[in-house]
Design a protein around this motif. Sequence first.
Motif, PDB file in Angstrom:
ATOM      1  N   ARG A   1       0.729  -1.111   0.025  1.00  0.00           N
ATOM      2  CA  ARG A   1       0.138  -0.075  -0.064  1.00  0.00           C
ATOM      3  C   ARG A   1       0.905   1.203   0.078  1.00  0.00           C
ATOM      4  O   ARG A   1       0.548   2.323  -0.554  1.00  0.00           O
ATOM      5  CB  ARG A   1      -0.959  -0.166   1.239  1.00  0.00           C
ATOM      6  N   LEU A   2       1.790   1.262   1.052  1.00  0.00           N
ATOM      7  CA  LEU A   2       2.791   2.464   0.672  1.00  0.00           C
ATOM      8  C   LEU A   2       3.555   2.637  -0.337  1.00  0.00           C
ATOM      9  O   LEU A   2       3.987   3.754  -0.905  1.00  0.00           O
ATOM     10  CB  LEU A   2       3.706   2.352   2.123  1.00  0.00           C
ATOM     11  N   GLU A   3       3.858   1.599  -0.888  1.00  0.00           N
ATOM     12  CA  GLU A   3       4.633   1.770  -2.203  1.00  0.00           C
ATOM     13  C   GLU A   3       3.667   2.130  -3.354  1.00  0.00           C
ATOM     14  O   GLU A   3       4.223   3.062  -3.976  1.00  0.00           O
ATOM     15  CB  GLU A   3       5.288   0.212  -2.677  1.00  0.00           C
ATOM     16  N   ARG A   4       2.703   1.923  -3.395  1.00  0.00           N
ATOM     17  CA  ARG A   4       1.585   2.303  -4.454  1.00  0.00           C
ATOM     18  C   ARG A   4       1.404   3.696  -4.069  1.00  0.00           C
ATOM     19  O   ARG A   4       1.369   4.805  -4.993  1.00  0.00           O
ATOM     20  CB  ARG A   4       0.303   1.774  -4.291  1.00  0.00           C
ATOM     21  N   ARG A   5       1.255   4.172  -2.847  1.00  0.00           N
ATOM     22  CA  ARG A   5       0.909   5.362  -2.283  1.00  0.00           C
ATOM     23  C   ARG A   5       2.347   6.504  -2.860  1.00  0.00           C
ATOM     24  O   ARG A   5       2.113   7.501  -3.579  1.00  0.00           O
ATOM     25  CB  ARG A   5       0.757   5.684  -1.005  1.00  0.00           C
ATOM     26  N   LEU A   6       3.350   6.016  -2.615  1.00  0.00           N
ATOM     27  CA  LEU A   6       4.694   6.739  -3.165  1.00  0.00           C
ATOM     28  C   LEU A   6       4.974   6.946  -4.587  1.00  0.00           C
ATOM     29  O   LEU A   6       5.462   7.739  -5.100  1.00  0.00           O
ATOM     30  CB  LEU A   6       5.770   6.104  -2.240  1.00  0.00           C
ATOM     31  N   ALA A   7       4.309   5.685  -5.270  1.00  0.00           N
ATOM     32  CA  ALA A   7       4.701   5.656  -6.658  1.00  0.00           C
ATOM     33  C   ALA A   7       3.745   6.630  -7.294  1.00  0.00           C
ATOM     34  O   ALA A   7       4.104   7.065  -8.583  1.00  0.00           O
ATOM     35  CB  ALA A   7       4.337   4.124  -7.266  1.00  0.00           C
ATOM     36  N   THR A   8       2.701   6.843  -6.657  1.00  0.00           N
ATOM     37  CA  THR A   8       1.751   7.847  -7.683  1.00  0.00           C
ATOM     38  C   THR A   8       1.631   9.323  -6.742  1.00  0.00           C
ATOM     39  O   THR A   8       0.483   9.870  -6.831  1.00  0.00           O
ATOM     40  CB  THR A   8       0.467   7.232  -7.558  1.00  0.00           C
TER      41      THR A   8
END
Length: 164
Positions: free
Chosen positions: A143-150
Amino acid sequence: MREQQEASEDAVMTRIGQAVILLHAGDREEARNRLGEIWSEIGEEGDGLHRCTLAHYLADAQDDPGDELAWDLRALTAAEGLADRPREAVRAFYPQLHLSLAADYVKLRRPEAARVHLARARAATGGLSDDGYGNGVRAAIARLERRLATEPGQGPRPFPEQSP
């Protein structure tokens, strides 16, 4: 003598657990006070597992993101000093500790530092079991990876372990 020491160590973990129950029930101030009292009792030189656990939960009880980061850094430092513990047990701490640091850096608007710790969390997931806790930590990392990626204004960005 050894039995007394083990019983007292169990008592510390019991007290930490009681404070964590308060924290999860929403009484952050009382949890912070109780955890702080235990920290004062054991100090910087106390048992590493106690310091790691306490600092981790003290971070969660903080209102200020800078204070939260300071406690999470103490937790990581304490974990790194657990050389006398079984390797498998200590390895299981690292994904959550680095995930917590990544989340702290997101709150502090330091996305590059967050990405570094998120990559470390992802790299350490091999120490997690395939159970509810391990799956929950892996899901939180994703979830945090997705948040930071976008992240707004940043566009998708690779993580340090990914090729550009």
